[in-house]
Design an enzyme around this catalytic site. Structure first.
Site, PDB file in Angstrom:
ATOM      1  N   CYS A 369     -74.386 -92.879 -62.966  1.00 33.35           N
ATOM      2  CA  CYS A 369     -75.325 -91.963 -63.641  1.00 33.35           C
ATOM      3  C   CYS A 369     -76.754 -92.178 -63.142  1.00 33.35           C
ATOM      4  O   CYS A 369     -77.710 -92.121 -63.938  1.00 33.35           O
ATOM      5  CB  CYS A 369     -75.278 -92.136 -65.169  1.00 33.35           C
ATOM      6  N   ALA A 370     -76.882 -92.460 -61.870  1.00 29.60           N
ATOM      7  CA  ALA A 370     -78.217 -92.633 -61.284  1.00 29.60           C
ATOM      8  C   ALA A 370     -78.141 -92.063 -59.870  1.00 29.60           C
ATOM      9  O   ALA A 370     -78.361 -92.782 -58.886  1.00 29.60           O
ATOM     10  CB  ALA A 370     -78.615 -94.100 -61.290  1.00 29.60           C
TER      11      ALA A 370
END
Ligand code: PLP
Length: 472
Positions: A369-370
């Protein structure tokens, strides 16, 4: 000289499921090695025990006159104070229970005064990136060093348009990809010198090191209970009450009001104003108990022991052939217990499947999630990033670049580190010992065949519907 006993194995910090045995594809069984604490951590036994006890007294909070309601309300409000104390928040700060860090940051984003701009780094977790896209935001490039981070924030804040209200610097406390601990106090000071406030996304910081909101001058802090050994669905947003009580609440509904007519509504004071709907009493109390348990163990000790384990792991894993470790700041910079890496020659997704199926080791893989930070770490250039974006937009499933991550928590031991190092060594030398296929439904590697039975859990969810459907 008295020696302080290790926290590892202490009854105080015992985790539920620490000795769970899992099946391997070859028919053997192993104690599960959980190296995925950064994604979500198991419950502390003290938390599970408290939840069990609370269930006996579980009832609606705040609005019930019944004795159980009074007991549940006292527990819920007690949890608020336990959280406040754990983070040494100011007595004036609002402590609002939310679902998780994502919810907390979205809540804050929804209460920013008109004209307030946000400064955030492109390397943040999406939870501290995407909510700002609906505000005035200036994204900063991933800095090469902590000093550069501080300087970037200073320059960016000075370049923002004048506003009656403070601007906001939204930064992570510790990166969920590379583990570096960010210079919170210095960033807070720079923010304050430039008339801004600071939000710290403490999702990865809070479980690993002491956080002192007063000493570090943190204006807002967001975190998730499920990463702090309280996986019962509550998180928290702590901070100055003014923005949180100005304007309409983020969520509108029962519990957030004093009086309502069809034409008018008088909103309640904080924290109720931002806790519309029936609150997650169990989750909040679980989080409060986790805070109390960790406080009595001492977060300094938790941090010191994890630091030793991390140093050992870095040394041990550096010796594994083909191990490529990712970091953004110099190796000596303090960090929390996680390592993101690739094993040259083995895809990160296949690696995760092999560790699970053949070694009983649970890790995380992908982009964590980055996405912007991962693109930078994996040196994905702009044309390639655009190609991936276009292909995804077109409904294709391009294989995204990614990595594997191991992360530590209260239950992690040197033996766990040895086990993962030995497994990686073996995989890098001999490759997988089983066959795997890329599943068309999940886009993930799966053992083929996969003879591992799922555990016989006491609940048979959905079975009734299946049975009645079959007989119909
Ligand atoms: N911020 C960071 C740094 C995280 O690592 C995570 C989750 O991994 C989040 C925010 C989001 O947390 P949650 O999914 O609990 O909202």
């Amino acid at each position: 000289m008295t020696t302080v006993p290790s926290l590892h194995g202490s009854e105080l910090l015992r985790l539920v499921g620490a000795d769970t045995v899992v099946p391997l594809v070859n028919g053997e069984e192993r104690r599960y090695i959980n190296l995925d604490y950064a994604a979500s951590a198991p419950a502390l036994a003290s938390v599970a025990t408290a939840v069990e006890a609370l269930l006996e007294w579980y009832s609606s909070v705040h609005r019930g006159a019944g004795f159980k309601s009074r007991a549940a309300t006292a527990a819920y409000e007690g949890a608020r104070e336990a959280v406040r104390s754990f983070f040494n928040a100011s007595p004036d700060d609002a402590v609002v229970f939310t679902r998780n860090t994502t919810d907390s940051i979205n809540l804050l984003a929804g209460t920013l005064p008109e004209g307030t701009h946000v400064v955030a780094f492109a390397g943040e977790h999406h939870a501290n990136l995407l909510p700002w896209k609906r505000c005035g935001v200036r994204f900063l490039a991933v800095p090469e060093s902590p000093d550069e981070a501080i300087e970037q924030v200073r320059v960016a804040l000075r370049g923002l348009p004048a506003c009656d209200d403070p601007h906001l610097a939204a930064v992570t406390g510790a990166s969920n990809v590379t583990g570096e601990i960010w210079p919170i106090r210095e960033l807070a000071q720079v923010a304050h010198e430039n008339g801004a406030r600071i939000l710290v996304d403490a999702a990865q910081l809070a479980p690993h090191v002491p956080v002192d909101m007063v000493a570090d001058e943190i204006d807002y802090l967001a975190m998730s209970g499920h990463k702090l050994y309280a996986p019962y669905g509550a998180g928290v947003l702590i901070g100055h009450p003014d923005w949180l009580r100005a304007g309409d609440p983020f969520l509108r509904g029962g519990g957030a009001v004093k009086l309502v007519t069809v034409d008018e509504v008088l909103w309640a004071d904080l924290p109720d104003r931002q806790e519309a709907g029936s609150p997650n009493v169990i989750g909040a109390v679980a989080l409060g108990v986790a805070c109390d348990t960790l406080a009595s163990a001492g977060m300094d000790r938790v941090a010191a022991e994890e630091g030793e384990l991390l140093a050992f792991a870095r040394e041990r894993l550096a010796a594994v052939p083909a191990f490529e470790h990712y970091r953004i700041w110099p190796a000596a910079h303090p960090r929390v217990g996680l390592l993101t890496f690739n094993l040259a020659g083995t895809g990160y997704d296949l690696l995760a499947a092999v560790l699970s199926a053949e070694y009983g080791i649970g890790i995380r893989h992908g982009c964590f999630c980055a996405h912007p930070l991962m693109m930078r770490l994996l040196q994905v250039d702009e044309p390639e990033a655009n190609r991936l974006m276009d292909a995804t937009r077109d409904g294709q499933h391009p294989r995204l670049p990614g990595a594997a991550r191991i992360s530590f928590g209260l239950g992690t031991t040197r033996a766990d580190v040895e086990a993962v190092a030995a497994a990686l060594q073996q995989i890098s030398t001999d490759g997988p010992r089983w066959t795997y296929r890329l599943s068309e439904t999940t886009d993930e590697y799966e053992p083929d065949p996969d003879p591992r039975p799922l555990p016989e859990l006491p609940m048979r969810l959905g079975e009734h519907h299946r049975t009645s459907g079959e007989s119909a």
